[in-house]
Design a protein around this motif. Structure first.
Motif, PDB file in Angstrom:
ATOM      1  N   GLN A  43       0.820  -1.211   0.000  1.00  0.00           N
ATOM      2  CA  GLN A  43       0.000   0.000   0.000  1.00  0.00           C
ATOM      3  C   GLN A  43       0.860   1.269   0.000  1.00  0.00           C
TER       4      GLN A  43
ATOM      5  N   GLN B 173       3.611   4.166  -7.163  1.00  0.00           N
ATOM      6  CA  GLN B 173       3.162   2.775  -7.120  1.00  0.00           C
ATOM      7  C   GLN B 173       3.574   2.054  -8.403  1.00  0.00           C
TER       8      GLN B 173
ATOM      9  N   GLU C  47      -3.175  -4.416  -0.588  1.00  0.00           N
ATOM     10  CA  GLU C  47      -3.869  -3.127  -0.732  1.00  0.00           C
ATOM     11  C   GLU C  47      -3.128  -2.196  -1.690  1.00  0.00           C
TER      12      GLU C  47
ATOM     13  N   GLY D 168      -4.633   1.214  -1.953  1.00  0.00           N
ATOM     14  CA  GLY D 168      -5.114   1.774  -0.695  1.00  0.00           C
ATOM     15  C   GLY D 168      -4.761   3.233  -0.477  1.00  0.00           C
TER      16      GLY D 168
ATOM     17  N   THR E 231      -7.086  -7.269  -0.460  1.00  0.00           N
ATOM     18  CA  THR E 231      -7.807  -6.001  -0.324  1.00  0.00           C
ATOM     19  C   THR E 231      -9.045  -6.132   0.561  1.00  0.00           C
TER      20      THR E 231
END
Ligand SMILES: Nc1ncnc2c1ncn2[C@@H]1O[C@H](COP(=O)(O)OP(=O)(O)OP(=O)(O)O)[C@@H](O)[C@H]1O
Ligand SMILES: [Mg+2]
Length: 234
Positions: A98, A156, A175, A178, A206
């Motif tokens: 995440q 990411q 996640e 997230g 998730t």
């Protein structure tokens, strides 16, 4: 990447994970059975505290179960030494979290190169591979940016480039959207779809039912117990 139908990549049998806290035993995973085949896109869906990250850590060989049997790519994980496990984590599994976990003082390209250095790849091949995966995530123009010079979605994507760099058999994501807004999260899911279309196995954890809906199979976890398929009250 070639894709073989019905080839098992991992199998968990009767996995339990207990934590001891102040003399009390907390049963976090309860007799988990899970089989994943090569090329699957699987979501593990469950609410906060249900045991998702605990399960991910075991799948990723970052933690060991209290009991049960775990086989990854045909190897019984309990039989492997710590250095063999480090190699498995480096070569077989690409981790996506995440909060990205990029090194802040290293450029995007250097972050992606790191697992290739650990894997002992020669420099020229490394540079080629970094270019290739940065292109794949659509960031060839951001190679020299530091993480804080990138948006969350771009960070990411760098983390995803790093995760796929060593060509792992499994992408393991906890996640992954997230920390992202909906549109940026959608772009990350698009990238997951294209990686899965190439035959890459994806396991995504998730609490978000919409995000889980991107996967081809959903497994639910509730209070440490796994059940196959989605249900209405997710
Ligand atoms: N190292 C630990 N020691 C003791 N208890 C732990 C430990 N790690 C996790 N737990 C407990 O295990 C349960 C499951 O935690 P886990 O992190 O797997 O949940 P999760 O499904 O990932 O939740 P979230 O969606 O909030 O990330 C929680 O009750 C948590 O408090
Ligand atoms: Mg978690």
């Amino acid at each position: 990447m070639e894709q073989t139908k019905n080839e098992e990549i991992l199998r968990m049998t009767n996995i339990c994970k207990d934590y001891e806290m102040g003399g009390e035993i907390l049963h976090v995973l309860k007799n988990v059975d899970l089989t994943v085949e090569k090329g699957e896109f699987l979501a593990i869906l469950g609410p906060s505290g249900s045991g998702k990250s605990t399960l991910m850590n075991i799948i990723g060989c970052l933690d060991v179960p209290t009991s049960g049997h775990y086989e990854l790519s045909g190897r019984t994980i309990a039989d492997e030494t710590e250095s063999a496990l480090a190699l498995i984590r480096n070569k077989e599994i690409g981790f996506i979290f995440q909060s990205f976990y990029l090194l802040q003082r290293q450029s995007a390209a250097q972050n992606v190169e790191l697992p290739l250095i650990y894997a002992g790849m020669p420099e020229r091949k490394r540079k080629e591979r970094v270019k290739e995966v940065m292109e794949k995530v659509g960031l060839s123009d951001k190679m020299d940016h530091l993480p804080n010079q990138l948006s969350g979605g771009q960070q990411q994507r760098v983390a995803i480039a790093r995760a796929v760099a060593n060509n792992p058999s499994i992408l393991l994501a906890d996640e992954p959207t997230g920390a992202l807004d909906q549109k940026t999260g959608q772009a990350v899911m698009d990238l997951f779809h294209s990686l899965n279309d190439e035959g890459r196995t994806i396991i995504m954890i998730t609490h978000d039912r919409k995000i889980a809906g991107h996967a081809k199979r959903i497994v639910r976890i509730l209070d440490g117990i796994i059940s196959e398929g989605d249900v209405e009250d997710a």
